[in-house]
Motif scaffolding. Structure first.
Motif, PDB file in Angstrom:
ATOM      1  N   ASN A  65      57.378 -16.299 -64.429  1.00 22.29           N
ATOM      2  CA  ASN A  65      58.659 -15.888 -64.981  1.00 22.29           C
ATOM      3  C   ASN A  65      58.892 -14.395 -64.758  1.00 22.29           C
ATOM      4  O   ASN A  65      57.976 -13.588 -64.937  1.00 22.29           O
ATOM      5  CB  ASN A  65      58.720 -16.172 -66.488  1.00 22.29           C
ATOM      6  CG  ASN A  65      59.304 -17.531 -66.788  1.00 22.29           C
ATOM      7  OD1 ASN A  65      59.962 -18.135 -65.946  1.00 22.29           O
ATOM      8  ND2 ASN A  65      59.081 -18.021 -67.986  1.00 22.29           N
ATOM      9  N   TYR A  68      61.996 -10.321 -69.136  1.00 23.03           N
ATOM     10  CA  TYR A  68      63.180 -10.740 -69.901  1.00 23.03           C
ATOM     11  C   TYR A  68      64.424 -10.012 -69.410  1.00 23.03           C
ATOM     12  O   TYR A  68      65.499 -10.611 -69.294  1.00 23.03           O
ATOM     13  CB  TYR A  68      62.956 -10.469 -71.390  1.00 23.03           C
ATOM     14  CG  TYR A  68      64.120 -10.885 -72.259  1.00 23.03           C
ATOM     15  CD1 TYR A  68      64.409 -12.230 -72.455  1.00 23.03           C
ATOM     16  CD2 TYR A  68      64.930  -9.933 -72.867  1.00 23.03           C
ATOM     17  CE1 TYR A  68      65.480 -12.629 -73.241  1.00 23.03           C
ATOM     18  CE2 TYR A  68      66.010 -10.325 -73.654  1.00 23.03           C
ATOM     19  CZ  TYR A  68      66.277 -11.672 -73.848  1.00 23.03           C
ATOM     20  OH  TYR A  68      67.351 -12.052 -74.612  1.00 23.03           O
ATOM     21  N   ARG A  71      65.553 -11.605 -66.222  1.00 21.77           N
ATOM     22  CA  ARG A  71      66.115 -12.935 -66.501  1.00 21.77           C
ATOM     23  C   ARG A  71      67.547 -12.828 -67.002  1.00 21.77           C
ATOM     24  O   ARG A  71      68.412 -13.621 -66.630  1.00 21.77           O
ATOM     25  CB  ARG A  71      65.245 -13.674 -67.524  1.00 21.77           C
ATOM     26  CG  ARG A  71      64.047 -14.394 -66.911  1.00 21.77           C
ATOM     27  CD  ARG A  71      63.202 -15.063 -67.959  1.00 21.77           C
ATOM     28  NE  ARG A  71      62.293 -14.121 -68.600  1.00 21.77           N
ATOM     29  CZ  ARG A  71      61.639 -14.357 -69.721  1.00 21.77           C
ATOM     30  NH1 ARG A  71      61.809 -15.497 -70.362  1.00 21.77           N
ATOM     31  NH2 ARG A  71      60.811 -13.459 -70.215  1.00 21.77           N
ATOM     32  N   LEU A 102      69.987 -23.717 -67.758  1.00 24.53           N
ATOM     33  CA  LEU A 102      69.185 -22.546 -68.092  1.00 24.53           C
ATOM     34  C   LEU A 102      67.896 -23.025 -68.759  1.00 24.53           C
ATOM     35  O   LEU A 102      67.918 -23.530 -69.871  1.00 24.53           O
ATOM     36  CB  LEU A 102      69.965 -21.628 -69.028  1.00 24.53           C
ATOM     37  CG  LEU A 102      69.477 -20.188 -69.135  1.00 24.53           C
ATOM     38  CD1 LEU A 102      69.654 -19.464 -67.810  1.00 24.53           C
ATOM     39  CD2 LEU A 102      70.232 -19.458 -70.226  1.00 24.53           C
ATOM     40  N   ASP A 104      64.057 -22.863 -70.354  1.00 26.01           N
ATOM     41  CA  ASP A 104      63.203 -22.008 -71.177  1.00 26.01           C
ATOM     42  C   ASP A 104      62.013 -22.824 -71.679  1.00 26.01           C
ATOM     43  O   ASP A 104      62.214 -23.879 -72.272  1.00 26.01           O
ATOM     44  CB  ASP A 104      63.994 -21.449 -72.362  1.00 26.01           C
ATOM     45  CG  ASP A 104      63.142 -20.584 -73.272  1.00 26.01           C
ATOM     46  OD1 ASP A 104      62.563 -19.597 -72.771  1.00 26.01           O
ATOM     47  OD2 ASP A 104      63.045 -20.915 -74.470  1.00 26.01           O
ATOM     48  N   PHE A 107      61.894 -20.651 -66.640  1.00 19.92           N
ATOM     49  CA  PHE A 107      63.158 -20.061 -66.227  1.00 19.92           C
ATOM     50  C   PHE A 107      63.492 -20.339 -64.769  1.00 19.92           C
ATOM     51  O   PHE A 107      64.666 -20.455 -64.404  1.00 19.92           O
ATOM     52  CB  PHE A 107      63.145 -18.550 -66.470  1.00 19.92           C
ATOM     53  CG  PHE A 107      64.449 -17.871 -66.154  1.00 19.92           C
ATOM     54  CD1 PHE A 107      65.525 -17.970 -67.026  1.00 19.92           C
ATOM     55  CD2 PHE A 107      64.604 -17.139 -64.982  1.00 19.92           C
ATOM     56  CE1 PHE A 107      66.732 -17.364 -66.733  1.00 19.92           C
ATOM     57  CE2 PHE A 107      65.808 -16.521 -64.689  1.00 19.92           C
ATOM     58  CZ  PHE A 107      66.880 -16.639 -65.568  1.00 19.92           C
ATOM     59  N   SER A 110      66.080 -22.879 -63.567  1.00 25.94           N
ATOM     60  CA  SER A 110      67.503 -22.663 -63.833  1.00 25.94           C
ATOM     61  C   SER A 110      68.319 -22.753 -62.547  1.00 25.94           C
ATOM     62  O   SER A 110      67.846 -22.412 -61.458  1.00 25.94           O
ATOM     63  CB  SER A 110      67.719 -21.297 -64.486  1.00 25.94           C
ATOM     64  OG  SER A 110      66.985 -21.171 -65.687  1.00 25.94           O
TER      65      SER A 110
END
Length: 212
Positions: A65, A68, A71, A102, A104, A107, A110
């Motif tokens: 990932n 944040y 993202r 999306l 989670d 990620f 997505s």
């Protein structure tokens, strides 16, 4: 070649963030010819090195990932792609499916997905809704975000029992399974195990032709 550990730090994030706008402009161009032929189009986050496979442990591989912050930046770009595709789909003057998926915590699953014709029903029934309420984990500052409606769904993948070689593998998968399905193929019962990986938030702007 030695596998890359998922713990390895990724460098050059500022450069990758600057390149996002070029990535977005390219994917904002909905391929209408392909859509009419296949009745579906999608854009996934195939952004290196995050989409590469990394070694999590001795038995497990997966994708890494982004941070944040990155993202949230990608989320903003998915909204831009959605809005551009929406304009093109409206020009067709026929019902369509258009959503942002999306994921989670996975990620990198997505994407933006569009469908017309016979493919609409498939995508409408693809995800199981998660009945437990929860706030979305992402809150990008996009001027159109308030127009979107978000549904919390179940994300995961299927493993067929016939693809497993030994009883230990079957027992291990059975313990992990969120759901077990059985179908009859050529007169034999075939089992598939759905492995839960987290949430899939599906977002869309309601409209007269958007059958989501």
């Amino acid at each position: 070649m030695k596998p890359t550990s998922i713990k390895k730090k990724i460098r050059g994030m500022k450069k990758k963030a600057r390149r996002l706008s070029s990535w977005t402009e390219y994917h904002k161009q909905l391929d209408i010819e392909s859509l009419l032929k296949h009745e579906k189009e999608y854009v996934k986050i195939w952004i290196k090195p995050f989409y590469n496979l990394y070694q999590i442990n001795s038995k497990t591989w997966g994708r890494k990932n982004p941070s944040y912050k990155f993202r949230k930046q990608v989320f903003n770009q998915l909204i831009e792609i959605y809005l551009a595709w929406e304009d093109k789909l409206k020009e067709l003057k026929e019902p369509y499916y258009l959503k942002i998926w999306l994921a989670d915590p996975e990620f990198m699953d997505s994407q933006v997905v569009a469908a017309i014709g016979s493919e609409i029903e498939y995508y409408q029934n693809l995800f199981e809704h998660n009945k437990e309420s929860k706030e979305s984990p992402f809150s990008p500052k996009h001027p159109n975000l308030d127009q979107f409606k978000w549904d919390r769904c179940v994300n995961g993948y299927y493993v067929w029992e016939s693809d497993l070689e030994i009883i230990e593998e079957i027992n291990e998968i059975r313990k992990k399974a969120y759901r077990i399905n059985e179908v009859i193929i050529d007169g034999k019962i075939e089992r598939s195990y759905f492995i839960y990986t987290g949430d899939m938030w599906t977002g869309y702007i309601q409209g007269n032709d958007n059958l989501t």
